[in-house]
Design a protein around this motif. Structure first.
Motif, PDB file in Angstrom:
ATOM      1  N   TYR A   1      34.876  42.109  45.237  1.00  0.00           N
ATOM      2  CA  TYR A   1      35.379  41.115  46.198  1.00  0.00           C
ATOM      3  C   TYR A   1      34.864  39.754  45.732  1.00  0.00           C
ATOM      4  O   TYR A   1      33.774  39.678  45.161  1.00  0.00           O
ATOM      5  CB  TYR A   1      34.833  41.465  47.593  1.00  0.00           C
ATOM      6  CG  TYR A   1      35.054  40.427  48.659  1.00  0.00           C
ATOM      7  CD1 TYR A   1      36.220  40.412  49.400  1.00  0.00           C
ATOM      8  CD2 TYR A   1      34.081  39.457  48.923  1.00  0.00           C
ATOM      9  CE1 TYR A   1      36.406  39.448  50.391  1.00  0.00           C
ATOM     10  CE2 TYR A   1      34.267  38.498  49.901  1.00  0.00           C
ATOM     11  CZ  TYR A   1      35.436  38.499  50.628  1.00  0.00           C
ATOM     12  OH  TYR A   1      35.632  37.549  51.587  1.00  0.00           O
ATOM     13  N   PRO A   2      35.596  38.638  45.892  1.00  0.00           N
ATOM     14  CA  PRO A   2      36.725  38.428  46.802  1.00  0.00           C
ATOM     15  C   PRO A   2      38.094  38.295  46.130  1.00  0.00           C
ATOM     16  O   PRO A   2      39.047  37.917  46.802  1.00  0.00           O
ATOM     17  CB  PRO A   2      36.348  37.099  47.448  1.00  0.00           C
ATOM     18  CG  PRO A   2      35.700  36.321  46.345  1.00  0.00           C
ATOM     19  CD  PRO A   2      34.968  37.338  45.519  1.00  0.00           C
ATOM     20  N   ARG A   3      38.222  38.597  44.846  1.00  0.00           N
ATOM     21  CA  ARG A   3      39.533  38.463  44.203  1.00  0.00           C
ATOM     22  C   ARG A   3      40.119  39.810  43.802  1.00  0.00           C
ATOM     23  O   ARG A   3      41.132  39.862  43.125  1.00  0.00           O
ATOM     24  CB  ARG A   3      39.448  37.550  42.977  1.00  0.00           C
ATOM     25  CG  ARG A   3      39.148  36.088  43.295  1.00  0.00           C
ATOM     26  CD  ARG A   3      39.379  35.186  42.085  1.00  0.00           C
ATOM     27  NE  ARG A   3      40.773  35.105  41.697  1.00  0.00           N
ATOM     28  CZ  ARG A   3      41.283  35.615  40.572  1.00  0.00           C
ATOM     29  NH1 ARG A   3      40.500  36.276  39.729  1.00  0.00           N
ATOM     30  NH2 ARG A   3      42.559  35.480  40.287  1.00  0.00           N
ATOM     31  N   GLY A   4      39.480  40.891  44.232  1.00  0.00           N
ATOM     32  CA  GLY A   4      40.015  42.210  43.927  1.00  0.00           C
ATOM     33  C   GLY A   4      40.084  42.481  42.440  1.00  0.00           C
ATOM     34  O   GLY A   4      41.057  43.060  41.949  1.00  0.00           O
ATOM     35  N   GLU A   5      39.031  42.104  41.709  1.00  0.00           N
ATOM     36  CA  GLU A   5      39.012  42.291  40.257  1.00  0.00           C
ATOM     37  C   GLU A   5      38.360  43.622  39.886  1.00  0.00           C
ATOM     38  O   GLU A   5      37.536  44.163  40.622  1.00  0.00           O
ATOM     39  CB  GLU A   5      38.240  41.152  39.597  1.00  0.00           C
ATOM     40  CG  GLU A   5      38.878  39.782  39.801  1.00  0.00           C
ATOM     41  CD  GLU A   5      37.971  38.659  39.327  1.00  0.00           C
ATOM     42  OE1 GLU A   5      38.273  38.067  38.275  1.00  0.00           O
ATOM     43  OE2 GLU A   5      36.970  38.381  40.001  1.00  0.00           O
TER      44      GLU A   5
ATOM     45  N   GLN B   1      42.335  40.535  38.146  1.00  0.00           N
ATOM     46  CA  GLN B   1      42.744  40.890  39.506  1.00  0.00           C
ATOM     47  C   GLN B   1      43.805  41.977  39.444  1.00  0.00           C
ATOM     48  O   GLN B   1      44.739  41.919  38.635  1.00  0.00           O
ATOM     49  CB  GLN B   1      43.278  39.667  40.239  1.00  0.00           C
ATOM     50  CG  GLN B   1      43.539  39.880  41.712  1.00  0.00           C
ATOM     51  CD  GLN B   1      43.984  38.614  42.424  1.00  0.00           C
ATOM     52  OE1 GLN B   1      44.659  37.771  41.831  1.00  0.00           O
ATOM     53  NE2 GLN B   1      43.619  38.470  43.687  1.00  0.00           N
ATOM     54  N   VAL B   2      43.677  42.963  40.319  1.00  0.00           N
ATOM     55  CA  VAL B   2      44.567  44.119  40.265  1.00  0.00           C
ATOM     56  C   VAL B   2      45.937  43.792  40.846  1.00  0.00           C
ATOM     57  O   VAL B   2      46.968  44.186  40.300  1.00  0.00           O
ATOM     58  CB  VAL B   2      43.937  45.311  41.004  1.00  0.00           C
ATOM     59  CG1 VAL B   2      44.861  46.524  40.961  1.00  0.00           C
ATOM     60  CG2 VAL B   2      42.597  45.658  40.387  1.00  0.00           C
ATOM     61  N   ARG B   3      45.954  43.078  41.979  1.00  0.00           N
ATOM     62  CA  ARG B   3      47.216  42.691  42.611  1.00  0.00           C
ATOM     63  C   ARG B   3      47.070  41.315  43.215  1.00  0.00           C
ATOM     64  O   ARG B   3      46.068  41.026  43.873  1.00  0.00           O
ATOM     65  CB  ARG B   3      47.594  43.694  43.710  1.00  0.00           C
ATOM     66  CG  ARG B   3      49.003  43.493  44.273  1.00  0.00           C
ATOM     67  CD  ARG B   3      49.173  44.201  45.596  1.00  0.00           C
ATOM     68  NE  ARG B   3      48.443  43.526  46.673  1.00  0.00           N
ATOM     69  CZ  ARG B   3      48.231  44.045  47.877  1.00  0.00           C
ATOM     70  NH1 ARG B   3      48.659  45.261  48.153  1.00  0.00           N
ATOM     71  NH2 ARG B   3      47.578  43.361  48.803  1.00  0.00           N
ATOM     72  N   ALA B   4      48.048  40.470  42.975  1.00  0.00           N
ATOM     73  CA  ALA B   4      48.004  39.113  43.521  1.00  0.00           C
ATOM     74  C   ALA B   4      47.886  39.175  45.040  1.00  0.00           C
ATOM     75  O   ALA B   4      48.600  39.930  45.711  1.00  0.00           O
ATOM     76  CB  ALA B   4      49.263  38.349  43.124  1.00  0.00           C
ATOM     77  N   GLY B   5      46.951  38.376  45.590  1.00  0.00           N
ATOM     78  CA  GLY B   5      46.759  38.320  47.030  1.00  0.00           C
ATOM     79  C   GLY B   5      45.798  39.340  47.582  1.00  0.00           C
ATOM     80  O   GLY B   5      45.404  39.241  48.748  1.00  0.00           O
ATOM     81  N   ALA B   6      45.394  40.326  46.792  1.00  0.00           N
ATOM     82  CA  ALA B   6      44.438  41.337  47.255  1.00  0.00           C
ATOM     83  C   ALA B   6      43.024  40.837  47.004  1.00  0.00           C
ATOM     84  O   ALA B   6      42.676  40.487  45.877  1.00  0.00           O
ATOM     85  CB  ALA B   6      44.667  42.663  46.534  1.00  0.00           C
ATOM     86  N   ASP B   7      42.198  40.798  48.054  1.00  0.00           N
ATOM     87  CA  ASP B   7      40.842  40.308  47.885  1.00  0.00           C
ATOM     88  C   ASP B   7      39.840  41.415  47.607  1.00  0.00           C
ATOM     89  O   ASP B   7      38.755  41.158  47.102  1.00  0.00           O
ATOM     90  CB  ASP B   7      40.406  39.501  49.110  1.00  0.00           C
ATOM     91  CG  ASP B   7      40.635  40.248  50.409  1.00  0.00           C
ATOM     92  OD1 ASP B   7      41.301  41.298  50.386  1.00  0.00           O
ATOM     93  OD2 ASP B   7      40.163  39.773  51.448  1.00  0.00           O
ATOM     94  N   TYR B   8      40.195  42.658  47.924  1.00  0.00           N
ATOM     95  CA  TYR B   8      39.295  43.783  47.697  1.00  0.00           C
ATOM     96  C   TYR B   8      39.860  44.749  46.658  1.00  0.00           C
ATOM     97  O   TYR B   8      41.003  45.202  46.783  1.00  0.00           O
ATOM     98  CB  TYR B   8      39.077  44.582  48.981  1.00  0.00           C
ATOM     99  CG  TYR B   8      38.138  43.944  49.964  1.00  0.00           C
ATOM    100  CD1 TYR B   8      36.773  44.187  49.909  1.00  0.00           C
ATOM    101  CD2 TYR B   8      38.615  43.104  50.966  1.00  0.00           C
ATOM    102  CE1 TYR B   8      35.904  43.610  50.827  1.00  0.00           C
ATOM    103  CE2 TYR B   8      37.754  42.528  51.890  1.00  0.00           C
ATOM    104  CZ  TYR B   8      36.404  42.785  51.810  1.00  0.00           C
ATOM    105  OH  TYR B   8      35.542  42.206  52.713  1.00  0.00           O
TER     106      TYR B   8
END
Length: 691
Positions: free
Chosen positions: A157-161, A177-184
């Motif tokens: 967190y916070p960019r879901g990397e 980042q795994v998916r755009a807009g996902a923070d976790y």
């Protein structure tokens, strides 16, 4: 010996023994007469191992259990199963709450938590090695897992990397980042070809990542799409994914409870007959099965075919964390499934050859726990909540006695509270708000604490209204009020209204649309609130500035709503001043408001600590009235503010770690990490006096 000397000696010995007895009673837990686990009340809370952060391995044939024990700092502890001895304990300097742990191919343990750093520990070493930071943006590591080739994968967190660690070199390769807009990137599991990553907190789903080409990704939607939620556990078991689906809100607005499900990767379906909704499975054993303990039985599921079979009676040995390993217990060297339950303090080991099982005590060493909440209780009491699981200390500041709750160990089947977000005394009751699920409890201080009956659960707002954190509290002569922050990925906190006489509870969500209620003050039927423009973590705000409002509980009407400071992120505290006006804090700024209209009357910048950064902001300051003065916490300081002249002086120059503080017996009591500290209100100024 002369008689007079004998008499003197007898008196001296008697006084000494009475002194020892009195000291023992006074320093012990209230109601128990036994010494508390900490010396004095300055470190009132003990930690426990979080269930998500245990791992099992074998050294010289002996099964070991490793856990991250929350504290300041947290520790990685290694416990010998069978002897209940903690053999090794090393500090993790930048972590206070552990969240991720795995064992590498060489037996090294990798650990992470509320920090951007990973630690690697070789059992038997004097300290853990620091790896990281994992990525420039990550502030919390939420999961670590070991791939079949021995590489270590993690998400945060916070960019879901996500990232990959090469054990031979300790280098960390960021995969982005795994998916755009996902923070976790809250949980992940890795096979030979794919990594499966659970993302959220908005639009939770599973993303399949091609290991050799990480840019190639595809979606595995949940069986019922949710607008928000956290998938907290996912693991690869042959042709299946075992997933803990979150509770959350569906696209139609309905609430869906959390459950555990199996996903068939071959058939691409969630409709799996072998599913057990309430229990997490074990890893795969040497025979290709994974196991559940449910309905008093041990179950096996073929990881290739999905065929499920009943293996043996298991009694009440459910446990929570499950591990499979080869080792020696009960004088037998064989394959075992271990289930660990931290609340009970027990490991149950199943022999996977005979299916017999044996229970072993398992107790990690408690550490002083970081203080999360601090509120007044009865006369001379404070209620202190901590990070790292259900933990509450009731401290009598006059006697020094401390009661630790819930009682440890918790009886099997016993209900427990969660982390205390906020609390307030009203009459002989103490009202408690806990995370997660926004639970509201009422504790009768006249009666003993009994898990499951006192305190009484009044509401579960996570299920009914998508709330998570009942942080703000206020009481008048007629009502108890609380304010909430919603669940992950959700906007719209609310205002709770309790009528103690009728034991009724009302909840008004979105009293200020799309904002959280983080501070409250009350007079009669009127409650005044301060908001945060932020909702649950992961939800992007739709409003530009926090508000202050007034609400009439008798009519159910919002009387007014204002924005005193343009662009404010949150009003962290609010109180009624000695002249009857309303005072609100925004960082180091204190604003006086007309309680009839909300109009700003005056304001003073006590300290320039307000932040314009666009990030989640809730309670970053505390404001308390005592007699004719106001007291403000901001940053690491506490100030006295004269409401007439607006002159200020510094009471505490540094070290304050929590915006909640109280005044007891003409002393300010505040949190400094794991410690409670106090300062008398007649102290001399520490910064040149009022001015």
């Amino acid at each position: 010996m002369p008689v007079w000397r004998l008499l003197i000696l007898t008196v001296v010995v008697g006084v000494y023994l009475l002194t020892l007895i009195w000291a023992n009673v006074d320093s012990g837990q209230e109601g128990t007469g036994s010494p508390g686990p900490q010396s004095g009340w300055s470190t009132p809370l003990d930690a426990e191992a979080r269930t998500a952060t245990t791992v099992a391995f074998v050294v010289d044939g002996r099964p070991k259990l490793a856990a991250i024990v929350s504290g300041r700092p947290a520790q990685l502890q290694v416990l010998d199963v069978g002897s209940d001895q903690v053999e090794h304990a090393v500090d993790l300097p930048t972590i206070t709450s552990g969240r991720a742990i795995t064992v590498g191919p060489d037996g090294s343990i990798y650990a992470g938590g509320d920090s951007d750093l990973i630690y690697r520990y070789t059992p038997g070493a004097d300290e853990a090695d620091e790896l990281g930071p994992v990525t420039p943006s990550t502030t919390s590591v939420f999961d670590l897992t070991t791939a079949p080739d021995g590489s270590i994968w993690g998400g945060g967190y916070p960019r879901g990397e996500i990232w990959q660690i090469v054990p031979a070199t300790g280098t960390i390769d960021s995969l982005g980042q795994v998916r755009a807009g996902a923070d976790y990137a809250r949980s992940l599991t890795v096979g030979n070809t794919y990594a499966y990553v659970a993302v959220g907190s908005t639009r939770p789903e599973i993303i399949r990542v091609v290991r050799d080409s990480p840019e190639q990704r595809s979606r595995i939607p949940l069986p019922v799409p949710l607008t928000s939620g956290i998938i907290s556990d996912i693991r690869l078991l042959g042709r299946f994914l075992a997933v803990r689906l979150p509770s959350g809100t569906t696209t139609t607005g309905a609430h869906r409870p959390a459950e555990r499900r199996l996903y068939d990767l071959k058939a691409r379906t969630w409709d799996v007959p072998a599913n057990v909704t309430g229990q997490s499975p074990s890893p795969i054993d040497s025979q290709g099965e994974f196991h559940y303990v449910a309905d008093g039985k041990l179950w096996g599921v073929d990881a290739t075919t999905g065929v499920k079979r009943s293996l043996a009676p298991a009694g009440a040995a459910a446990g929570r964390d499950r591990h499979v390993l080869w080792g020696t217990l009960q004088g037998r060297s064989t394959e075992w499934m271990l289930t660990y339950d931290p609340q009970v303090g027990e490991v149950v080991a199943f022999d996977l050859t005979t299916y017999e099982y044996h229970a072993y005590p398992a107790h990690f060493r408690p550490l002083p726990l970081t203080i999360k909440s601090l509120t007044k209780g009865g006369e001379g009491q404070v209620f202190v909540g901590g990070y790292g699981g259900p933990s509450l200390a009731i401290v009598n500041l006059r006697s020094g006695a401390t009661t630790h709750l819930p009682r440890r160990p918790v009886p099997k089947g016993g209900a427990t509270i969660g982390e205390i977000e906020g609390s307030i005394a009203s009459g002989h009751y103490q009202y408690l708000g806990t995370y997660t699920q926004g639970k509201i409890f009422r504790y009768d201080r006249r009666r003993p604490w009994v898990d499951g009956s006192n305190p009484t659960l009044l509401a579960n707002l996570g299920t009914s209204d998508a709330q998570d954190r009942p942080r703000a509290w206020a009481a008048s002569d007629s009502h108890v009020f609380f304010g909430t922050i919603p669940r992950y990925g959700q906007l719209g906190g609310g205002l709770g209204i309790i009528d103690p006489a009728a034991t009724s509870l009302r909840f008004v969500r979105n009293v200020v649309p799309d904002q959280s209620v983080v501070s409250l003050a009350a007079v009669g039927d009127i409650v005044y609130g301060g908001t945060s423009r932020w909702g649950g973590l992961g939800a992007a705000p739709t409003t530009t500035e926090a508000k202050v409002f007034a609400y009439d509980a008798s009519t159910g009407t919002k009387l007014w709503e204002v924005a005193p400071v343009p662009g404010a992120q949150a009003y962290g505290s609010i109180t009624i001043g000695p002249g009857g006006t309303l005072w609100a804090s925004r960082g180091g700024t204190v604003i006086e408001l007309d309680p009839r209209t909300g109009a700003t009357l005056r304001q003073v910048i006590v300290a320039d600590t307000s932040s314009a950064r666009d990030r989640p902001t809730y309670n970053v300051s505390g404001l308390v009235r005592h007699e004719d003065s106001l007291y403000l916490q901001t940053g690491q300081q506490i100030y006295e503010v004269d409401p007439d002249s607006l002159r200020t002086r510094t009471l505490v120059a540094d070290g304050v770690t929590l915006p909640q503080f109280v005044v007891v017996d003409d002393s300010i009591v505040y949190a400094a990490g794991v410690e409670l500290k106090k300062v008398a209100l007649d102290v001399e100024p520490t910064s040149g006096g009022m001015g």
